[in-house]
Design an enzyme around this catalytic site. Structure first.
Site, PDB file in Angstrom:
ATOM      1  N   ASN A  82      -2.692  -2.999   9.153  1.00 21.29           N
ATOM      2  CA  ASN A  82      -2.635  -1.507   8.584  1.00 21.29           C
ATOM      3  C   ASN A  82      -3.685  -0.397   9.048  1.00 21.29           C
ATOM      4  OD1 ASN A  82      -1.238  -3.450   5.980  1.00 21.29           O
ATOM      5  ND2 ASN A  82       0.149  -2.103   7.422  1.00 21.29           N
ATOM      6  N   VAL A  89      -6.985   4.377   8.630  1.00 18.85           N
ATOM      7  CA  VAL A  89      -6.029   3.566   7.895  1.00 18.85           C
ATOM      8  C   VAL A  89      -4.906   4.219   7.778  1.00 18.85           C
ATOM      9  CG1 VAL A  89      -6.079   2.881   5.468  1.00 18.85           C
ATOM     10  CG2 VAL A  89      -7.980   3.002   6.431  1.00 18.85           C
ATOM     11  N   CYS A  90      -3.788   3.398   7.718  1.00 17.99           N
ATOM     12  CA  CYS A  90      -2.267   3.779   7.820  1.00 17.99           C
ATOM     13  C   CYS A  90      -1.699   3.146   6.611  1.00 17.99           C
ATOM     14  CB  CYS A  90      -1.441   3.296   9.108  1.00 17.99           C
ATOM     15  SG  CYS A  90      -0.036   4.074   9.266  1.00 17.99           S
ATOM     16  N   ILE A  91      -1.680   4.177   5.323  1.00 18.23           N
ATOM     17  CA  ILE A  91      -0.872   3.535   4.440  1.00 18.23           C
ATOM     18  C   ILE A  91      -0.024   4.545   3.838  1.00 18.23           C
ATOM     19  CG2 ILE A  91      -2.420   1.608   3.425  1.00 18.23           C
ATOM     20  CD1 ILE A  91      -3.724   3.480   1.502  1.00 18.23           C
TER      21      ILE A  91
END
Length: 167
Positions: A82, A89-91
């Site tokens: 992720n 950061v990819c959330i």
């Protein structure tokens, strides 16, 4: 939301984190004169491949915070499904509010002005403990996580060692 209000909200959140530190990370300003750029040190969570690491990251807040989410980017090398190869950061909670144009996320999973630096960091620490490989930012890391966990773990442990050299 005015520029002044967002600045006050960020100052209050920073003071709260200094007064009541949260396990797993520490936060401070990159420069005392800029409340919109934070340096975050993330401690690799126990019982994960990241355990023992000290990962530098930077959180950049937009001027219309908290209406829009900050961006979080690892400055230390990290291997995670992720986290994009550039460290971003990819959330879900860092995605702009509203409906997902791809229909993958519910609106209530995305950014909301009630989120704080603390809630973001708790989510990031949780992400390190249990990646979401259904919607990876780093496809190679997700594939390795699923198909060759021992190799994934070795690669992460190299990142942990490097993070200690940078520390």
């Amino acid at each position: 939301m005015s520029f002044e209000q967002s600045s006050l909200i960020l100052q209050k959140q920073l003071q709260e984190l200094i007064k009541h530190p949260v396990e797993g990370f520490s936060a401070g300003l990159v420069e005392d004169s800029n409340i919109y750029e934070w340096e975050i040190m993330i401690i690799g969570p126990p019982d994960t491949p990241y355990e023992g690491g000290f990962f530098h990251s930077r959180m950049s807040f937009p001027k219309d915070y908290p209406m829009m989410p900050p961006k979080l980017k690892f400055l230390s090398e990290i291997w995670h499904p992720n986290v994009y190869p550039d460290g971003t950061v990819c959330i879900s909670i860092l995605h702009p509010p509203g409906e997902d144009q791809y229909g993958y996320e519910q609106a209530n999973e995305r950014w909301s002005p009630v989120q704080t630096v603390e809630s973001i960091m708790v989510s990031v620490i949780s992400m390190l403990s249990s990646p979401n490989d259904e919607s990876p930012a780093n496809i190679d890391a997700a594939k390795q996580w699923r198909e060759s966990y021992p190799d994934f773990k070795k690669r992460v442990q190299r990142c942990v060692r490097r993070s200690l050299e940078d520390f």
